[in-house]
Design a protein around this motif. Structure first.
Motif, PDB file in Angstrom:
ATOM      1  N   ASP A 102      67.501  47.006  22.044  1.00  0.00           N
ATOM      2  CA  ASP A 102      68.228  46.746  23.294  1.00  0.00           C
ATOM      3  C   ASP A 102      69.733  46.631  23.053  1.00  0.00           C
ATOM      4  OD1 ASP A 102      66.685  44.507  22.077  1.00  0.00           O
ATOM      5  OD2 ASP A 102      68.182  43.311  23.146  1.00  0.00           O
ATOM      6  N   ALA A 115      71.547  50.497  23.172  1.00  0.00           N
ATOM      7  CA  ALA A 115      71.416  51.368  24.343  1.00  0.00           C
ATOM      8  C   ALA A 115      72.673  52.212  24.537  1.00  0.00           C
ATOM      9  CB  ALA A 115      71.119  50.533  25.578  1.00  0.00           C
ATOM     10  N   HIS A 120      62.918  44.332  24.204  1.00  0.00           N
ATOM     11  CA  HIS A 120      63.177  45.750  24.460  1.00  0.00           C
ATOM     12  C   HIS A 120      61.927  46.480  24.944  1.00  0.00           C
ATOM     13  CE1 HIS A 120      61.698  45.954  20.241  1.00  0.00           C
ATOM     14  NE2 HIS A 120      61.234  47.133  20.597  1.00  0.00           N
ATOM     15  N   SER A 121      62.154  47.706  25.429  1.00  0.00           N
ATOM     16  CA  SER A 121      61.051  48.535  25.924  1.00  0.00           C
ATOM     17  C   SER A 121      60.734  49.635  24.902  1.00  0.00           C
ATOM     18  CB  SER A 121      61.455  49.188  27.246  1.00  0.00           C
ATOM     19  OG  SER A 121      62.512  50.099  27.012  1.00  0.00           O
ATOM     20  N   GLN A 140      63.449  52.230  24.958  1.00  0.00           N
ATOM     21  CA  GLN A 140      64.640  51.823  24.183  1.00  0.00           C
ATOM     22  C   GLN A 140      64.385  51.955  22.682  1.00  0.00           C
ATOM     23  OE1 GLN A 140      65.053  47.903  25.971  1.00  0.00           O
ATOM     24  NE2 GLN A 140      67.082  48.441  26.736  1.00  0.00           N
ATOM     25  N   SER A 188      66.880  54.183  20.582  1.00  0.00           N
ATOM     26  CA  SER A 188      67.773  53.545  19.598  1.00  0.00           C
ATOM     27  C   SER A 188      67.814  54.373  18.313  1.00  0.00           C
ATOM     28  CB  SER A 188      67.319  52.115  19.304  1.00  0.00           C
ATOM     29  OG  SER A 188      66.067  52.102  18.642  1.00  0.00           O
TER      30      SER A 188
END
Ligand code: SF4
Length: 373
Positions: free
Chosen positions: A96, A99, A134-135, A138, A142
């Protein structure tokens, strides 16, 4: 050769399984940086004579540092310590914080040449279960952002053995890492640490407990997948393509000295003394010299530590090294203890080295403890 570890004790959100030292309040971040710079100065003699080969920003979440803060810390390190040319400088980062495409490039410009990204899973359901911030999207982005910035010396962390993680999804997780061309993976079986949110939730029957058989099966699957893809299983939880091992962690396993800065950070003099800073941000910040505890390791403790650490590595425990450092009798005792495991196929003797087999790796810590002097 020595290493420096810097502990950045802040996180955006507490992952349910985590027992590291961190605070989710960033209020004290500025004061912490000032205290960290101070500690660098006061402890600069700890590894004075040694060129520093590796620097590792761990935590916590070091990617919460602004670029200016990172630069200030690195500048001070270079001013105070003999940093070797070509030193490995690793930053632990969470997806995250990556991003914005410009961040990895900015880190690279400031001297970071290796990233360790806390991916844990490429699936949202696992990430939600762990309470990661975070997802899955992401996570993959990343890695691409870092690679596009030319920061491709990347390690990722993955967790297996979470209740509900099927073998198929675990295989897809590993497959995704391979697809993305990650040269280094650190993979951990989920452990339920005392006093974590996960521990409480399991005891309150709000979350399912881990199943050791599932964890063992997924570890075997992991070893097979990565061996087939050409990765060296160079430490029980670590896999690397040739030439991409973590130099910093390898120096821990080789017993080299390191200086730990920041709250809760550990230091080792490379011989017999270990010390660790207080795990309290407020006290760390207020103290001109951070309170710490120190332990002197007896020769028996040093030997047992060598057995525990070396057996986890691909090179194994060297009987000649044991004889030279701890005496012939210690070496013979270790060899005698290992015979049973060799007969059972859990260990092999390669020259004078005792090395765990695939089956032995499932029981690494138990075997090491059994071989203790
Ligand atoms: S981000 Fe890392 S250090 Fe922070 S809570 Fe999660 S696992 Fe722990």
């Amino acid at each position: 050769m020595a290493g420096i570890y810097l502990h950045i004790p802040f996180c955006r959100q507490a992952c349910h399984y985590c027992n590291f030292h961190f605070s989710t309040s960033l209020r004290q971040k500025n004061d912490f940086i000032a205290a960290l710079l101070r500690e660098m100065e006061t402890r600069k003699d700890y590894i004075a004579a040694e060129p520093v080969e590796t620097i590792y920003f761990g935590g916590g979440t070091p990617s919460l540092l602004t670029e200016e803060e990172l630069e200030m810390i690195l500048d001070r390190l270079h001013a105070l310590y003999p940093i070797a040319q070509g030193a490995e400088i690793t930053l632990e980062a969470n997806p995250d914080d990556m991003a914005e495409p410009g961040r990895p490039a900015a880190w690279r410009r400031r001297g970071i040449n290796r990233l360790s990204i806390g991916i844990q899973s490429f699936f949202d359901e696992d990430l939600r279960w762990m309470n990661r911030v975070h997802s899955a999207r992401q996570a993959a982005d990343s890695i691409r952002n870092a690679q596009e910035a030319g920061l491709d010396n990347i390690s990722i962390d993955l967790i297996y053995g979470t209740p509900g993680l099927s073998d198929l999804r675990w295989e897809k997780n590993v497959g995704q890492a391979l697809l993305l061309g990650i040269p280094h993976l650190s993979c951990y079986a989920l452990t339920v640490e005392p006093r974590t949110a996960l521990d409480t939730m399991i005891r309150q029957h709000k979350k399912e407990d881990v199943h050791p058989d599932d964890q063992a099966r997924q570890f075997l699957l992991l070893m097979d997948l990565l061996a087939a893809a050409g990765y060296e299983h160079y430490e029980i939880s670590n896999f690397a393509l040739p030439g991409r091992r973590s130099r910093h962690n390898t120096s821990y396993w080789q017993g080299k000295p390191y200086l730990g800065l920041g709250p809760s950070a550990h230091s080792y003099d490379g011989i017999s003394s270990r010390q660790w800073n207080i795990a309290n941000n407020a006290v760390y910040i207020q103290s001109s010299i951070p309170p710490s505890e120190k332990e002197m390791l007896t020769p028996t403790q040093q030997l047992n530590e060598y057995i525990m650490i070396s057996l986890r590595t691909m090179e194994g425990a060297d009987l000649d090294h044991v004889a030279q450092r701890f005496g012939e009798e210690a070496s013979r005792t270790l060899q005698r203890g290992a015979e049973q495991y060799i007969r059972e196929g859990k260990m092999v003797m390669d020259g004078r080295r005792l090395i765990l087999t695939r089956e032995g790796k499932l029981l690494a810590d138990g075997i090491a403890a059994d071989l203790f002097n």
